[in-house]
Design an enzyme around this catalytic site. Structure first.
Site, short mmCIF file in Angstrom:
data_model
loop_
_atom_site.label_atom_id
_atom_site.label_comp_id
_atom_site.label_asym_id
_atom_site.label_seq_id
_atom_site.Cartn_x
_atom_site.Cartn_y
_atom_site.Cartn_z
N HIS A 22 61.10 57.43 20.21
CA HIS A 22 61.38 58.56 21.11
C HIS A 22 60.77 59.86 20.58
O HIS A 22 60.06 60.57 21.31
CB HIS A 22 62.90 58.72 21.26
CG HIS A 22 63.30 59.84 22.16
ND1 HIS A 22 63.51 59.69 23.51
CD2 HIS A 22 63.52 61.17 21.90
CE1 HIS A 22 63.84 60.84 24.06
NE2 HIS A 22 63.85 61.76 23.09
N GLU A 23 61.04 60.15 19.32
CA GLU A 23 60.53 61.40 18.75
C GLU A 23 59.01 61.38 18.59
O GLU A 23 58.36 62.41 18.73
CB GLU A 23 61.21 61.69 17.41
CG GLU A 23 62.72 61.86 17.47
CD GLU A 23 63.16 62.94 18.46
OE1 GLU A 23 62.36 63.87 18.72
OE2 GLU A 23 64.28 62.85 18.97
N HIS A 26 57.36 62.64 21.76
CA HIS A 26 57.26 64.11 21.79
C HIS A 26 56.15 64.58 20.85
O HIS A 26 55.32 65.43 21.22
CB HIS A 26 58.59 64.73 21.34
CG HIS A 26 59.73 64.52 22.28
ND1 HIS A 26 59.66 64.82 23.62
CD2 HIS A 26 60.99 64.05 22.06
CE1 HIS A 26 60.83 64.54 24.19
NE2 HIS A 26 61.64 64.07 23.28
#
Length: 450
Positions: A22-23, A26
């Site tokens: 997820h990170e 980004h």
């Protein structure tokens, strides 16, 4: 204790994978958009490991594994030197900022597709959803379902195995009726049964949707003959041998293997008189079950396994696909589970489904441990399922989540100017309170299930 360690270990592994992906979504898009990343952190709290790259980005693995973050250069957070302002997040175009924020949830969906793809390439051994019977006076019996029926479709959704049946049933919660198409395994004739599910009550922690409707999956017959005696365990120490036929416990006749299991599990450290038949002659022995942790409780264990007949080959199924077909199936599974998740969230919000069904980290840990115990393909399926849930939850229109940021960006796109920092601050506070309330409820539900 061993079960707790096992569950915790695979919880950390699963969560580590989910948070990192997820990170990284980004992080990767931010870098592509020219945003300077100051820190990439997996976990919160005290740093267990850190390294600073040549470009100045600090990479951190922190103590608390319940999340992570990407810290980007931003003039709203701290003063930025003039020569670096072009790399600040707040100075990027609306499209670039939106892409950076949306990249996290998108990465979770891509992870789910990858995990399902690998799962289908490896192959998932399963069994066809054939009924061994139906519970008396149950919803299934009232609809005319019976032993020998294979469930082939539920409300237009194909059901290849019991897992797909389970998911299809969950999606029907809150509806008034459900169409179940079955095929007789002997005559091959098909029929559609309509189940009245207006009074269907499901306690997901006590029983599965399948059992709650009265459906009883076919299983091979289990005899009362002992097939294996584990050396050094209570049964072996008591003198039980392979080939012995279990007859009674403490004078109570045994009708099935499940009777034996239930009786023993309820009596850790208690002496039990066992009547067996050995080579046609009665033999009486005494054994004392040792204690093992099972589903969070102390349970009796003696180290016996029964003779089990072979599962019919015609009922077995291997969900195994080639390189390209597996990719198509992974897209299909991800889309279906995404729709199901959104539907269930809607039913939770509207009260159709009780908030008691909300689960937190303890339930996730149990799921991670249980699927890892079954094997890699099941663990991959679990990671994919949680990844889809994480992606969807992060798209909630709450300011503290990615979805809230996207709502602010949408408003900016419509009005032509950013939402004021004051309004954003109020939104973040409200969002934080709501998220904490949901997390608290989920954790409370977890503890109530222990």
């Amino acid at each position: 204790m061993n079960e707790v360690i096992w569950n915790t270990s695979f919880f950390i592994i699963a969560l580590g994978i989910l948070v990192t992906v997820h990170e990284f979504g980004h992080f990767w898009v931010a870098r592509r958009c020219g945003v300077k990343v100051e820190r990439f952190s997996i976990g919160f709290g005290k740093a267990l490991w850190r390294r600073t790259a040549k470009d100045g980005t600090e990479y951190v693995v922190a103590m608390i594994p319940l999340g992570g973050y990407v810290k980007m250069l931003d003039e709203r957070v701290a003063e930025v030197p003039a020569e670096l302002r072009s790399q600040a997040f707040n100075n990027k175009t609306l499209g670039q900022r939106s892409a950076v924020v949306a990249a996290g949830p998108i990465a979770n969906f891509l992870l789910a597709i990858l995990a399902f793809w690998l799962m289908f390439i490896i192959g998932v051994p399963s069994v066809k959803p054939v009924l061994g019977g139906v519970a008396p006076n149950s919803i299934a019996e009232q609809a005319g379902l019976r032993s020998g029926h294979e469930i082939i479709m539920i409300d237009g959704q194909k059901t290849l195995d019991w897992e797909s049946v389970n998911l299809a049933l969950v999606s029907q919660l809150g509806n008034e009726s459900m169409a179940v198409e079955v095929q007789d395994t002997e005559t091959q004739q098909t029929q559609i049964a309509y189940l009245d599910i207006r009074q269907w009550q499901l306690d997901s922690e006590q029983q599965s949707p399948i059992i709650s409707l009265g459906l009883q999956p076919f299983s091979p017959s289990i005899s009362m003959n002992v097939a294996k005696v584990v050396a050094g365990k209570p049964a072996a120490e008591a003198g039980l041998l392979e080939g012995d036929k279990l007859v009674a416990l403490d004078g109570v006749s045994l009708a099935s293997w499940q009777d034996f299991v239930t009786y023993v599990q309820a009596r850790p450290h208690q002496s039990i008189v066992v009547d067996v038949e050995r080579s046609g002659s009665p033999v009486q022995l005494t054994m004392t079950p040792e204690a093992r942790e099972y589903q969070g409780k102390e349970s009796g264990y003696v180290g016996l396994a029964p003779e089990v007949s072979e599962f019919p080959e015609k009922y077995r199924i291997d969900l195994h696909y080639g390189f390209f077909d597996a990719f198509g199936k992974s897209l299909e599974r991800t889309w279906h589970l995404s729709k199901l998740t959104v539907s269930m969230i809607g039913k939770l919000v509207t009260g159709v489904v009780s908030l008691d069904n909300l689960s937190g980290p303890i339930s996730i840990a149990k799921g991670a441990g249980a699927t890892a115990d079954y094997g890699l393909v099941y663990f991959l399926g679990f990671v994919a399922l949680v990844s889809i849930n994480l992606g969807i939850i992060n798209l909630f229109p709450l300011p503290v989540l990615d979805g809230g940021h996207l709502v602010f960006f949408a408003i900016e796109g419509i009005t032509g100017k950013p939402v004021s920092e004051r309004v954003q601050e109020i939104g973040f506070r409200i969002g934080a309170v709501l998220v904490m309330a949901l997390m608290s409820l989920a954790i409370f539900n977890d503890f109530m299930r222990l």
